[in-house]
Design a protein around this motif. Structure first.
Motif, PDB file in Angstrom:
ATOM      1  N   GLU A 166       0.826  -1.201   0.000  1.00 18.03           N
ATOM      2  CA  GLU A 166       0.000   0.000   0.000  1.00 18.03           C
ATOM      3  C   GLU A 166       0.862   1.253   0.000  1.00 18.03           C
ATOM      4  O   GLU A 166       0.555   2.228  -0.681  1.00 18.03           O
ATOM      5  CB  GLU A 166      -0.912  -0.001   1.229  1.00 18.03           C
ATOM      6  CG  GLU A 166      -1.858   1.187   1.269  1.00 18.03           C
ATOM      7  CD  GLU A 166      -2.720   1.212   2.520  1.00 18.03           C
ATOM      8  OE1 GLU A 166      -3.499   2.156   2.679  1.00 18.03           O
ATOM      9  OE2 GLU A 166      -2.577   0.291   3.344  1.00 18.03           O
ATOM     10  N   PHE A 167       1.987   1.209   0.752  1.00 16.97           N
ATOM     11  CA  PHE A 167       2.880   2.365   0.798  1.00 16.97           C
ATOM     12  C   PHE A 167       3.438   2.669  -0.583  1.00 16.97           C
ATOM     13  O   PHE A 167       3.474   3.826  -1.014  1.00 16.97           O
ATOM     14  CB  PHE A 167       4.023   2.115   1.781  1.00 16.97           C
ATOM     15  CG  PHE A 167       5.113   3.154   1.712  1.00 16.97           C
ATOM     16  CD1 PHE A 167       4.963   4.374   2.344  1.00 16.97           C
ATOM     17  CD2 PHE A 167       6.277   2.919   0.972  1.00 16.97           C
ATOM     18  CE1 PHE A 167       5.956   5.346   2.263  1.00 16.97           C
ATOM     19  CE2 PHE A 167       7.276   3.879   0.894  1.00 16.97           C
ATOM     20  CZ  PHE A 167       7.116   5.082   1.550  1.00 16.97           C
ATOM     21  N   LEU A 176       0.852   4.278  -2.868  1.00 18.90           N
ATOM     22  CA  LEU A 176       0.691   5.688  -2.527  1.00 18.90           C
ATOM     23  C   LEU A 176       1.914   6.500  -2.939  1.00 18.90           C
ATOM     24  O   LEU A 176       1.796   7.639  -3.395  1.00 18.90           O
ATOM     25  CB  LEU A 176       0.446   5.842  -1.023  1.00 18.90           C
ATOM     26  CG  LEU A 176      -0.869   5.265  -0.481  1.00 18.90           C
ATOM     27  CD1 LEU A 176      -0.920   5.404   1.037  1.00 18.90           C
ATOM     28  CD2 LEU A 176      -2.057   5.963  -1.117  1.00 18.90           C
ATOM     29  N   LYS A 201      -5.668  18.032  10.881  1.00 19.76           N
ATOM     30  CA  LYS A 201      -6.324  16.875  11.512  1.00 19.76           C
ATOM     31  C   LYS A 201      -7.219  17.325  12.666  1.00 19.76           C
ATOM     32  O   LYS A 201      -8.296  16.769  12.882  1.00 19.76           O
ATOM     33  CB  LYS A 201      -5.269  15.882  12.010  1.00 19.76           C
ATOM     34  CG  LYS A 201      -4.519  15.166  10.916  1.00 19.76           C
ATOM     35  CD  LYS A 201      -5.452  14.362  10.014  1.00 19.76           C
ATOM     36  CE  LYS A 201      -6.009  13.140  10.704  1.00 19.76           C
ATOM     37  NZ  LYS A 201      -6.865  12.340   9.786  1.00 19.76           N
ATOM     38  N   PRO A 217     -11.487  14.124   0.686  1.00 15.70           N
ATOM     39  CA  PRO A 217     -10.055  13.821   0.886  1.00 15.70           C
ATOM     40  C   PRO A 217      -9.137  14.682   0.028  1.00 15.70           C
ATOM     41  O   PRO A 217      -8.046  15.045   0.460  1.00 15.70           O
ATOM     42  CB  PRO A 217      -9.953  12.344   0.493  1.00 15.70           C
ATOM     43  CG  PRO A 217     -11.324  11.797   0.659  1.00 15.70           C
ATOM     44  CD  PRO A 217     -12.252  12.920   0.320  1.00 15.70           C
ATOM     45  N   THR A 264       3.021  11.437  -0.193  1.00 19.33           N
ATOM     46  CA  THR A 264       2.692  10.041   0.116  1.00 19.33           C
ATOM     47  C   THR A 264       2.052   9.934   1.490  1.00 19.33           C
ATOM     48  O   THR A 264       1.019   9.266   1.670  1.00 19.33           O
ATOM     49  CB  THR A 264       3.969   9.171   0.079  1.00 19.33           C
ATOM     50  OG1 THR A 264       4.602   9.320  -1.184  1.00 19.33           O
ATOM     51  CG2 THR A 264       3.637   7.705   0.310  1.00 19.33           C
ATOM     52  N   TRP A 294      -1.989   9.048   2.555  1.00 19.33           N
ATOM     53  CA  TRP A 294      -2.283   7.976   3.514  1.00 19.33           C
ATOM     54  C   TRP A 294      -3.129   8.509   4.681  1.00 19.33           C
ATOM     55  O   TRP A 294      -4.075   7.848   5.138  1.00 19.33           O
ATOM     56  CB  TRP A 294      -0.976   7.391   4.035  1.00 19.33           C
ATOM     57  CG  TRP A 294      -1.176   6.340   5.082  1.00 19.33           C
ATOM     58  CD1 TRP A 294      -1.634   5.049   4.899  1.00 19.33           C
ATOM     59  CD2 TRP A 294      -0.949   6.476   6.489  1.00 19.33           C
ATOM     60  NE1 TRP A 294      -1.691   4.400   6.105  1.00 19.33           N
ATOM     61  CE2 TRP A 294      -1.284   5.240   7.088  1.00 19.33           C
ATOM     62  CE3 TRP A 294      -0.497   7.524   7.300  1.00 19.33           C
ATOM     63  CZ2 TRP A 294      -1.171   5.037   8.473  1.00 19.33           C
ATOM     64  CZ3 TRP A 294      -0.389   7.315   8.648  1.00 19.33           C
ATOM     65  CH2 TRP A 294      -0.721   6.083   9.222  1.00 19.33           C
ATOM     66  N   ILE A 295      -2.828   9.720   5.142  1.00 22.14           N
ATOM     67  CA  ILE A 295      -3.559  10.299   6.263  1.00 22.14           C
ATOM     68  C   ILE A 295      -5.024  10.575   5.892  1.00 22.14           C
ATOM     69  O   ILE A 295      -5.941  10.234   6.638  1.00 22.14           O
ATOM     70  CB  ILE A 295      -2.888  11.620   6.729  1.00 22.14           C
ATOM     71  CG1 ILE A 295      -1.621  11.313   7.510  1.00 22.14           C
ATOM     72  CG2 ILE A 295      -3.822  12.437   7.593  1.00 22.14           C
ATOM     73  CD1 ILE A 295      -0.863  12.547   7.957  1.00 22.14           C
ATOM     74  N   LEU A 330      -6.847   9.296   3.613  1.00 16.64           N
ATOM     75  CA  LEU A 330      -7.624   8.109   3.232  1.00 16.64           C
ATOM     76  C   LEU A 330      -7.779   7.112   4.383  1.00 16.64           C
ATOM     77  O   LEU A 330      -8.566   6.170   4.277  1.00 16.64           O
ATOM     78  CB  LEU A 330      -6.962   7.387   2.051  1.00 16.64           C
ATOM     79  CG  LEU A 330      -6.916   8.173   0.751  1.00 16.64           C
ATOM     80  CD1 LEU A 330      -6.177   7.387  -0.314  1.00 16.64           C
ATOM     81  CD2 LEU A 330      -8.315   8.520   0.275  1.00 16.64           C
ATOM     82  N   SER A 331      -7.020   7.327   5.476  1.00 15.83           N
ATOM     83  CA  SER A 331      -7.079   6.370   6.588  1.00 15.83           C
ATOM     84  C   SER A 331      -8.254   6.690   7.531  1.00 15.83           C
ATOM     85  O   SER A 331      -8.786   7.786   7.535  1.00 15.83           O
ATOM     86  CB  SER A 331      -5.783   6.403   7.382  1.00 15.83           C
ATOM     87  OG  SER A 331      -5.549   7.696   7.890  1.00 15.83           O
TER      88      SER A 331
END
Length: 411
Positions: A2-3, A6, A339, A351, A403, A407-408, A410-411
């Motif tokens: 996944e990393f 991204l 956040k 997002p 990257t 990830w942030i 979409l998490s």
């Protein structure tokens, strides 16, 4: 796995920026001289007066409605926070590294003003182009991306030419004042030496005396006006200097206002923006002009970096400090702000929108800093070195931060 997926999503747009930037640098070197001083100046004028306003106006008119304006209210606040936090960190950097007075405005400006126009306009829409992008449908994603990035560019232009412009102007005046004081002391010291040395010619004495009288009288006139009328005149003069309407209403700002009005007012949208609109050709022409903005801007970024190829080693401590501020401290603080605002429901849950808000904290200094430094004089060489170093580091930092940001959100 996944990393790496991204990472590739984040790498592709940044890589495009790097390739076109490198081409701009190559075209500007003396061997080719395609983007020499004159060509850069002319292309910069085209971007500033034509391409930039066209892409901002057409994108906002097409995508922004009254409902969207209410949804995106946090972006002006977020951009303002990037400027204020950057200024505070720049002030700490000045205190820690003991930056010379003539570079204070440059350092504060570079730390405060990020490249909120060129890079978001390239990176954010480019992240939507693949069918497997993490932000959904390609067409909707790119449409929203252009709107978000255009608004970012417009806000950045307003803040840069109102907030940062005045910081650089104020510090340039402080340097001028110090220089004037030094001149007075030097002239008086020279006069004293001449008094001790009677062999000096009488003509030199008269010249020195005249210089003293001119410089001292110039400084005294600032405080010697006693009449109320003169005070009011001085106050109005200072006010008009501080509020430079020509600077505040830059072409991109005017394009923003026109685009927002067209987008918000339904009658204007029906006449200009809708596909069956009678004057749709105007909107279509603006889109065509705006398409030239992104490659032209990126080529200029690369071409302007040529000046920084000389003398990099002389400014290493200053460059390291600005790199730490722009690419480590600012993104870390920005993550906490975005956040936190998302947690309390202050931010639109899209997002892609959150990704742009985070990206605004991780950008290198605004290209407009070069223009301001040239306008007020002093620090041109240091500015070129800072631009070269920060944009080189941005190749790595932007990829990694993008990257992480994807990830942030979409998490």
């Amino acid at each position: 796995m996944e990393f790496w997926n991204l990472f590739m999503v984040a790498l592709m747009p940044v890589l495009k920026v790097l390739l076109i930037t490198a081409l701009g640098t190559i075209l500007a070197i003396q061997r080719f001289d395609i983007l020499g001083d004159t060509a850069r100046k002319n292309l910069n004028h085209m971007v500033f007066y034509v391409f930039g306003p066209a892409i901002v106006c057409s994108s906002l008119a097409k995508t922004i409605t009254l409902n969207n304006v209410l949804i995106l209210w946090f972006m002006p606040v977020n951009v303002l926070l990037t400027f204020l936090i950057g200024t505070a960190l720049g002030w700490l950097l000045i205190k820690i590294t003991r930056v010379p007075l003539h570079l204070h405005g440059l350092v504060l400006g570079c730390c405060a003003a990020g490249n909120l126009g060129n890079l978001p306009l390239i990176i954010v829409p480019a992240a939507c182009k693949k069918t497997n992008n993490p932000f959904g449908d390609v067409d909707i994603c790119r449409k929203n991306a252009l709107a978000y990035a255009s608004l970012s560019m417009a806000l950045g232009s307003i803040y840069i030419w109102s907030y940062v412009y005045n910081i650089v102007r104020i510090y340039s005046r402080k340097v001028s004042s110090v220089d004037d004081d030094s001149k007075v002391k030097a002239v008086i010291a020279t006069e004293n030496d001449d008094t001790e040395n009677p062999s000096k010619s009488q003509t030199d004495d008269h010249v020195m005396q005249l210089e003293i009288e001119c410089i001292i009288s110039h400084q005294q006139t600032k405080v010697s006006s006693s009449s109320t009328k003169q005070k009011i005149r001085n106050w109005l003069k200072i006010l008009t200097e501080k509020i430079n309407l020509k600077v505040q209403f830059a072409p991109s700002t005017i394009g923003t206002i026109i685009g927002l009005v067209i987008g918000i007012v339904p009658q204007f949208r029906k006449v200009l923006v809708d596909e069956n609109a009678p004057l749709f050709v105007i909107q279509d022409s603006l889109v065509m002009l705006g398409d030239a903005a992104i490659p032209a801007m990126t080529l200029l970024v690369g071409a302007n970096l040529v000046k920084g190829l000389k003398g990099v080693g002389k400014q290493i401590p200053l460059v390291i400090g600005i790199v730490l501020v722009k690419f480590i401290a600012m993104p870390a603080i920005g993550m906490g702000i975005v956040k936190g605002a998302t947690h309390y429901g202050l931010i639109h849950p899209d997002p892609l929108y959150q990704f742009l808000l985070l990206l605004q904290y991780a950008l290198p200094p605004a290209v407009a800093m070069s223009t301001m430094v040239q306008l007020f004089g002093g620090g041109e060489g240091e500015c070129s070195v800072i631009m070269l170093a920060t944009y080189t580091c941005a190749a790595v930092s932007l990829t990694l931060w993008c990257t992480f940001f994807v990830w942030i959100v979409l998490s």
